[in-house]
Design an enzyme around this catalytic site. Structure first.
Site, PDB file in Angstrom:
ATOM      1  N   ASN A 194      41.709  47.016  45.897  1.00  0.00           N
ATOM      2  CA  ASN A 194      40.521  47.098  45.059  1.00  0.00           C
ATOM      3  C   ASN A 194      39.470  47.890  45.823  1.00  0.00           C
ATOM      4  O   ASN A 194      38.919  47.404  46.808  1.00  0.00           O
ATOM      5  CB  ASN A 194      40.007  45.676  44.764  1.00  0.00           C
ATOM      6  N   LYS A 199      36.578  48.753  44.882  1.00  0.00           N
ATOM      7  CA  LYS A 199      35.195  48.424  44.512  1.00  0.00           C
ATOM      8  C   LYS A 199      34.446  49.725  44.171  1.00  0.00           C
ATOM      9  O   LYS A 199      35.013  50.608  43.564  1.00  0.00           O
ATOM     10  CB  LYS A 199      34.513  47.636  45.625  1.00  0.00           C
ATOM     11  N   HIS A 221      36.980  39.548  38.537  1.00  0.00           N
ATOM     12  CA  HIS A 221      36.725  39.553  39.978  1.00  0.00           C
ATOM     13  C   HIS A 221      35.446  38.764  40.258  1.00  0.00           C
ATOM     14  O   HIS A 221      34.500  38.806  39.474  1.00  0.00           O
ATOM     15  CB  HIS A 221      36.586  40.999  40.472  1.00  0.00           C
ATOM     16  N   GLU A 224      33.016  39.285  42.110  1.00  0.00           N
ATOM     17  CA  GLU A 224      31.775  40.076  42.123  1.00  0.00           C
ATOM     18  C   GLU A 224      31.281  40.299  40.695  1.00  0.00           C
ATOM     19  O   GLU A 224      30.084  40.390  40.440  1.00  0.00           O
ATOM     20  CB  GLU A 224      31.995  41.397  42.878  1.00  0.00           C
ATOM     21  N   GLU A 265      41.376  34.254  44.789  1.00  0.00           N
ATOM     22  CA  GLU A 265      40.431  34.845  45.722  1.00  0.00           C
ATOM     23  C   GLU A 265      39.286  33.872  45.966  1.00  0.00           C
ATOM     24  O   GLU A 265      38.336  33.822  45.183  1.00  0.00           O
ATOM     25  CB  GLU A 265      39.872  36.147  45.153  1.00  0.00           C
ATOM     26  N   GLY A 321      35.122  39.844  51.456  1.00  0.00           N
ATOM     27  CA  GLY A 321      34.181  40.734  52.142  1.00  0.00           C
ATOM     28  C   GLY A 321      33.442  40.054  53.284  1.00  0.00           C
ATOM     29  O   GLY A 321      32.466  40.595  53.800  1.00  0.00           O
ATOM     30  N   SER A 368      39.505  39.086  52.544  1.00  0.00           N
ATOM     31  CA  SER A 368      39.573  39.542  53.941  1.00  0.00           C
ATOM     32  C   SER A 368      40.999  39.685  54.463  1.00  0.00           C
ATOM     33  O   SER A 368      41.296  39.336  55.608  1.00  0.00           O
ATOM     34  CB  SER A 368      38.743  38.619  54.846  1.00  0.00           C
TER      35      SER A 368
HETATM   36  C1  PEP Z   1      38.467  41.992  46.853  1.00  0.00           C
HETATM   37  O1  PEP Z   1      37.619  42.844  46.633  1.00  0.00           O
HETATM   38  O2  PEP Z   1      39.161  41.567  45.926  1.00  0.00           O
HETATM   39  C2  PEP Z   1      38.626  41.495  48.213  1.00  0.00           C
HETATM   40  C3  PEP Z   1      39.510  40.558  48.437  1.00  0.00           C
HETATM   41  O3  PEP Z   1      37.832  42.050  49.183  1.00  0.00           O
HETATM   42  P1  PEP Z   1      38.036  41.961  50.781  1.00  0.00           P
HETATM   43  O4  PEP Z   1      39.487  42.203  51.066  1.00  0.00           O
HETATM   44  O5  PEP Z   1      37.143  43.032  51.344  1.00  0.00           O
HETATM   45  O6  PEP Z   1      37.618  40.587  51.190  1.00  0.00           O
END
Ligand code: PEP
Length: 244
Positions: free
Chosen positions: A4, A6, A90, A92, A162, A168, A208
């Site tokens: 992803n 973003k 997601h 976010e 997630e 992040g 992460s």
């Molecule tokens: C994501 O954006 O779905 C995500 C898991 O981000 P990150 O790997 O940066 O934590």
């Protein structure tokens, strides 16, 4: 293995990524690879992925086919770029753009209607984990969302667990924490759609994920793949995740 991106990468940067990534992992046979760039780079990604195993997905999808929905991008427009997947719900989007279980379900149904594979994200916030309500949150997100699909629709989706506190932040869930959450989700699926559907559903872990923690996560039989944000932006890093 899904990336992803973003709100990163122009079409030119997308092409540069694929030039480096394809020789490293573009034809990996042990997994499916999906890269989700911003809408404006979908076509560039689809072109750059041609002839490889890499699929391309959007990061969101409108619930309507077309109409007066300024700023939204609908399934037919996404599909017309050649993209095959769409991330839905997601954290976010839930956190900054008022996405709810209800809108996530509508977007999931729209993706299915227009032939895209929805990667439906669920996961608890830090305060929910700390107050011991992770399981309740996951059960609510499942029962007000993906479990409302028909069995036929459900068979076409992927789920991403997630935990919001891990996205992040550099704080990965331990493989055991992630597997435990995946078990909760799978048991909800089993109750609603039966064992076969529960065994078949792909549940990705996201939060992460990095080259150095992928193998331990993937060693958990409950974890079918990963959804990677930050570490998917660099071709070498994402390739080493794919080739864990
Ligand atoms: C994501 O954006 O779905 C995500 C898991 O981000 P990150 O790997 O940066 O934590």
């Amino acid at each position: 293995m899904a990336g992803n991106w973003k709100m990163y990468k122009t079409p030119t940067e997308t092409i540069a990524f694929f030039e480096k990534f394809r020789p490293l992992a573009g034809n990996a046979e042990h997994c499916e690879i999906v890269i989700c760039p911003p809408f404006t780079s979908l076509s560039a990604a689809v072109d750059a992925a041609k002839g490889s195993h890499i699929r391309v997905g959007a990061q969101n999808i409108a619930w309507a086919k077309e109409g007066a929905f300024t700023g939204e991008i609908s399934g037919p427009k996404i599909a017309a770029t050649g993209a095959t997947h769409a991330i839905v719900g997601h954290s976010e989007r839930r956190q900054y753009f008022c996405e709810t279980d209800e809108t996530v379900l509508k977007r999931t149904q729209a993706a299915l209607e227009f032939g895209l594979v929805p990667i439906v994200c669920i996961g608890e916030r830090l305060e929910e984990r700390e107050s011991g309500s992770t399981e309740a949150v996951l059960i609510r997100q499942c029962s007000c969302g993906i479990l409302d699909l028909t069995a036929e629709q459900f068979a076409k989706i992927a789920i991403a667990y997630e935990p919001v506190w891990a996205i992040g932040t550099g704080k990965t869930a331990t493989p055991e924490i992630a597997a435990d959450a995946h078990r909760t989700i799978r048991s909800q699926v089993r109750e609603k759609f039966g064992k076969e559907a529960a065994d078949a559903i792909r549940i990705l872990y996201g939060g992460s994920v990095k080259p150095d923690n992928t193998r331990a996560l993937m060693a958990q039989p409950e974890i079918d793949g990963v959804l990677v944000g930050g570490a998917s932006l660099d071709p070498v890093s994402f390739a080493s995740i794919v080739n864990f």
